[in-house]
Design an enzyme around this catalytic site. Structure first.
Site, short mmCIF file in Angstrom:
data_model
loop_
_atom_site.label_atom_id
_atom_site.label_comp_id
_atom_site.label_asym_id
_atom_site.label_seq_id
_atom_site.Cartn_x
_atom_site.Cartn_y
_atom_site.Cartn_z
N THR A 53 -10.60 1.66 4.81
CA THR A 53 -9.45 2.42 5.28
C THR A 53 -9.96 3.47 6.28
OG1 THR A 53 -9.38 4.33 3.80
CG2 THR A 53 -8.63 2.23 2.89
N GLU A 54 -9.02 4.10 6.96
CA GLU A 54 -9.41 5.14 7.91
C GLU A 54 -10.19 6.25 7.19
OE1 GLU A 54 -6.05 6.60 10.11
OE2 GLU A 54 -7.25 8.22 10.97
N ASP B 124 -3.42 11.63 -1.76
CA ASP B 124 -3.52 13.09 -1.72
C ASP B 124 -3.88 13.62 -3.11
OD1 ASP B 124 -2.79 12.98 0.92
OD2 ASP B 124 -0.67 13.36 0.55
N GLU C 73 4.93 4.78 3.58
CA GLU C 73 4.43 6.09 4.02
C GLU C 73 5.60 7.08 4.03
OE1 GLU C 73 1.49 7.72 4.72
OE2 GLU C 73 2.85 9.36 5.12
N GLU D 244 0.87 -1.18 0.00
CA GLU D 244 0.00 0.00 0.00
C GLU D 244 0.90 1.23 0.00
OE1 GLU D 244 -3.63 2.39 2.27
OE2 GLU D 244 -2.48 0.92 3.43
N GLU E 198 -11.68 6.08 4.31
CA GLU E 198 -12.93 5.56 3.72
C GLU E 198 -14.05 5.60 4.76
OE1 GLU E 198 -12.32 1.72 2.04
OE2 GLU E 198 -14.43 1.42 1.54
#
Ligand code: SAM
Length: 214
Positions: free
Chosen positions: A192-193, A117, A68, A43, A195
């Site tokens: 996801t967070e 983003d 990340e 991811e 989502e």
């Protein structure tokens, strides 16, 4: 994602055994890290790691790597791993622009982009993770049967992502403009967070699954 500097996060990341510190050294050797030949899924822009941790827990037969860019965000994922260690998951702190330095040809079986983003200014289009520049990088690391899944609630970013496919030489496998009402594409969906946050506000979630042409 709003960024608040978390003091000590860089140092904690540098010490963490859940983070691959020199990922370029692992290029073409990722399977050795996991000591098995399971598929590798990544991811890009994992945020605090909710999605990738849920995936790793649900699918022990798959190896996961969460990428990340920012320490202050990644540290949250590391804190969660300290409470619940998942043997099939590692993290990398890096800018995805360098992804081809880290993974070899065909080393990755699936790429997830979740709520990337938007970079709304035209001059920043190249920074958008579903842009043709990034699609070219992803093509270089995906396995033969590999594909990419992208979810967002941002209509402009999704339209842009769809327009990038043809010039970049990718094809649509599946698409929906309202994931949560699409029984077929919702099967096995892991939230996801972002989502959860945006769908609870009533925003439709867009999703595509794409694969590179020969
Ligand atoms: N995927 C999570 C979700 O759906 O809840 C987080 C979404 S958040 C809006 C996007 C994340 O992507 C941020 O944490 C950001 O730092 C990260 N990101 C943006 N550009 C990146 C890049 N070039 N390389 C790595 N991470 C990136």
């Amino acid at each position: 994602m709003r960024l608040r500097n978390v003091s000590g996060s860089r140092e904690a990341i540098a010490r963490s055994r859940f983070v691959i510190q020199n990922p370029t050294e692992k290029k073409n050797h990722w399977k050795e890290l996991f000591c098995n030949s399971h598929p590798i899924q990544i991811e890009i822009g994992m945020g605090k790691g909710r999605f990738i941790m849920d995936m790793a827990r649900l699918h022990p037969e798959i190896n996961y790597i969460g990428i990340e860019k920012y320490s202050s965000v990644l540290i949250r994922g590391i804190q969660k791993m300290e409470k619940e260690e998942l043997p099939n998951l590692y993290f990398i702190r890096m800018d995805a622009e360098e992804i081809t330095d880290v993974f070899g040809e065909g080393e990755v079986d699936k790429i997830y982009l979740n709520f990337s983003d938007p970079w709304p200014k035209d001059r920043h289009a190249k920074r958008r993770l579903p842009s043709r520049e990034f699609l070219n990088r992803y093509r270089a690391i995906l396995s033969k049967e590999g594909n990419l899944e992208f979810k967002t609630d941002n209509q402009a970013l999704f339209s842009f992502a769809l327009e990038e496919l043809e010039p970049a030489g990718w094809h649509l496998e599946q698409v929906t403009y309202d994931l949560h009402s699409d029984k077929n594409m919702m099967e096995g969906n892991v939230m996801t967070e972002y989502e959860e946050r945006f769908s609870s506000m009533g925003n439709p979630i867009y999703k595509y699954i794409i694969f590179p042409s020969e």
